[in-house]
Enzyme design. Structure first.
Site, PDB file in Angstrom:
ATOM      1  N   LYS A  14      16.790   9.550  28.898  1.00  0.00           N
ATOM      2  CA  LYS A  14      17.216  10.317  27.723  1.00  0.00           C
ATOM      3  C   LYS A  14      16.363  11.566  27.519  1.00  0.00           C
ATOM      4  O   LYS A  14      16.885  12.639  27.263  1.00  0.00           O
ATOM      5  CB  LYS A  14      17.122   9.475  26.443  1.00  0.00           C
ATOM      6  CG  LYS A  14      18.163   8.425  26.287  1.00  0.00           C
ATOM      7  CD  LYS A  14      18.158   7.825  24.883  1.00  0.00           C
ATOM      8  CE  LYS A  14      16.818   7.507  24.308  1.00  0.00           C
ATOM      9  NZ  LYS A  14      16.112   6.377  24.890  1.00  0.00           N
ATOM     10  N   ARG A  89      19.312   3.257  15.564  1.00  0.00           N
ATOM     11  CA  ARG A  89      18.979   2.078  16.371  1.00  0.00           C
ATOM     12  C   ARG A  89      19.684   0.818  15.870  1.00  0.00           C
ATOM     13  O   ARG A  89      19.535  -0.235  16.457  1.00  0.00           O
ATOM     14  CB  ARG A  89      17.464   1.824  16.331  1.00  0.00           C
ATOM     15  CG  ARG A  89      16.701   2.776  17.202  1.00  0.00           C
ATOM     16  CD  ARG A  89      15.226   2.466  17.150  1.00  0.00           C
ATOM     17  NE  ARG A  89      14.480   3.512  17.801  1.00  0.00           N
ATOM     18  CZ  ARG A  89      13.861   3.388  18.952  1.00  0.00           C
ATOM     19  NH1 ARG A  89      13.895   2.248  19.584  1.00  0.00           N
ATOM     20  NH2 ARG A  89      13.207   4.390  19.474  1.00  0.00           N
ATOM     21  N   ARG A 128       6.198   4.194  36.652  1.00  0.00           N
ATOM     22  CA  ARG A 128       5.487   5.116  35.755  1.00  0.00           C
ATOM     23  C   ARG A 128       4.031   4.704  35.591  1.00  0.00           C
ATOM     24  O   ARG A 128       3.172   5.525  35.336  1.00  0.00           O
ATOM     25  CB  ARG A 128       6.124   5.090  34.352  1.00  0.00           C
ATOM     26  CG  ARG A 128       7.236   6.047  34.148  1.00  0.00           C
ATOM     27  CD  ARG A 128       7.504   6.112  32.653  1.00  0.00           C
ATOM     28  NE  ARG A 128       8.857   6.549  32.383  1.00  0.00           N
ATOM     29  CZ  ARG A 128       9.422   6.494  31.202  1.00  0.00           C
ATOM     30  NH1 ARG A 128       8.757   5.992  30.179  1.00  0.00           N
ATOM     31  NH2 ARG A 128      10.637   6.927  31.023  1.00  0.00           N
ATOM     32  N   ARG A 130       2.374   2.993  33.170  1.00  0.00           N
ATOM     33  CA  ARG A 130       1.617   3.017  31.910  1.00  0.00           C
ATOM     34  C   ARG A 130       1.033   1.632  31.667  1.00  0.00           C
ATOM     35  O   ARG A 130       1.592   0.622  32.093  1.00  0.00           O
ATOM     36  CB  ARG A 130       2.535   3.417  30.744  1.00  0.00           C
ATOM     37  CG  ARG A 130       3.021   4.842  30.871  1.00  0.00           C
ATOM     38  CD  ARG A 130       3.385   5.436  29.526  1.00  0.00           C
ATOM     39  NE  ARG A 130       4.385   4.652  28.828  1.00  0.00           N
ATOM     40  CZ  ARG A 130       5.530   5.131  28.386  1.00  0.00           C
ATOM     41  NH1 ARG A 130       5.857   6.384  28.613  1.00  0.00           N
ATOM     42  NH2 ARG A 130       6.371   4.370  27.731  1.00  0.00           N
ATOM     43  N   ARG A 141      11.366  -5.282  25.939  1.00  0.00           N
ATOM     44  CA  ARG A 141      11.850  -4.051  25.294  1.00  0.00           C
ATOM     45  C   ARG A 141      13.333  -3.841  25.578  1.00  0.00           C
ATOM     46  O   ARG A 141      14.091  -3.422  24.695  1.00  0.00           O
ATOM     47  CB  ARG A 141      11.044  -2.836  25.775  1.00  0.00           C
ATOM     48  CG  ARG A 141       9.720  -2.710  25.041  1.00  0.00           C
ATOM     49  CD  ARG A 141       8.760  -1.688  25.605  1.00  0.00           C
ATOM     50  NE  ARG A 141       9.313  -0.402  25.898  1.00  0.00           N
ATOM     51  CZ  ARG A 141       8.801   0.444  26.793  1.00  0.00           C
ATOM     52  NH1 ARG A 141       7.732   0.112  27.497  1.00  0.00           N
ATOM     53  NH2 ARG A 141       9.347   1.617  26.999  1.00  0.00           N
TER      54      ARG A 141
END
Length: 185
Positions: A14, A89, A128, A130, A141
């Site tokens: 996004k 959301r 990624r 993280r 999530r």
């Protein structure tokens, strides 16, 4: 004039696609996370309310978030439209947003749902690297996102506003799909 919502799971791209839309259409990308951080750091009235909720470990209420979006939509750069990212959301937020946009006489033109398979997202987010991106956290999530967002998909489908776009492949290919799905006007 572009007034859209971008829906998509964490890691669906996004943010990347929003940047391309902002550059091409000259409308702001409005992220509730950014709005919250900005309002808290500027210590606005809504920011102070949001900070109190966050400090207490609570979710920031819909009326505070919608209030922040109202303020943001009244800024000059949002006059020609907006890209909402990460909001709404929930169904209650979608309904509150509809009420706000109708009141401002700036109804949504469309909702672009960037769809990416969960396994692909897990791989992307793991890459990624993280610290908070371990596989279990990512899957949780995604589960939360799907529980919250699935009703929105139906809500916007029923209104004839939803376009689903495959979020896999080259960034420019995905962008071309999004542009093709954008509402005319």
């Amino acid at each position: 004039m572009l007034k859209i919502v971008l829906l998509g799971a964490p890691g669906s791209g996004k943010g990347t696609q929003s940047e391309k839309l902002v550059a091409e259409y000259g409308v702001p990308q409005i992220s509730t996370g950014d709005l919250l951080r900005s309002a808290v750091s500027k210590q606005t009235e809504l920011g102070q309310k949001a900070k109190a909720a966050m400090d207490a470990g609570e979710l920031v209420s819909d009326d505070i978030v919608v209030g922040m979006i109202r303020e943001r939509l009244n800024e000059p750069d949002a006059e020609n439209g907006f890209i909402l990212d990460g909001f709404p959301r929930s169904l209650s937020q979608a309904e509150a947003l509809d009420g706000l946009l109708n009141e401002l006489d700036r109804p949504l033109q469309g909702v672009i749902h960037i769809k990416v398979d969960n396994e692909e997202i897990v791989q992307r987010l793991m890459a990624r690297g993280r610290a908070d991106d371990n596989e279990e956290t990512i899957r949780n999530r995604l589960k939360v996102f799907q529980e919250q967002t699935q009703p929105l998909v139906s809500y916007y489908e029923d209104k004839g506003l939803l376009s689903a776009v495959a979020g896999v492949g080259d960034i420019d290919e995905i962008y071309a799909r999004i542009k093709a799905a954008l509402p005319a006007g």
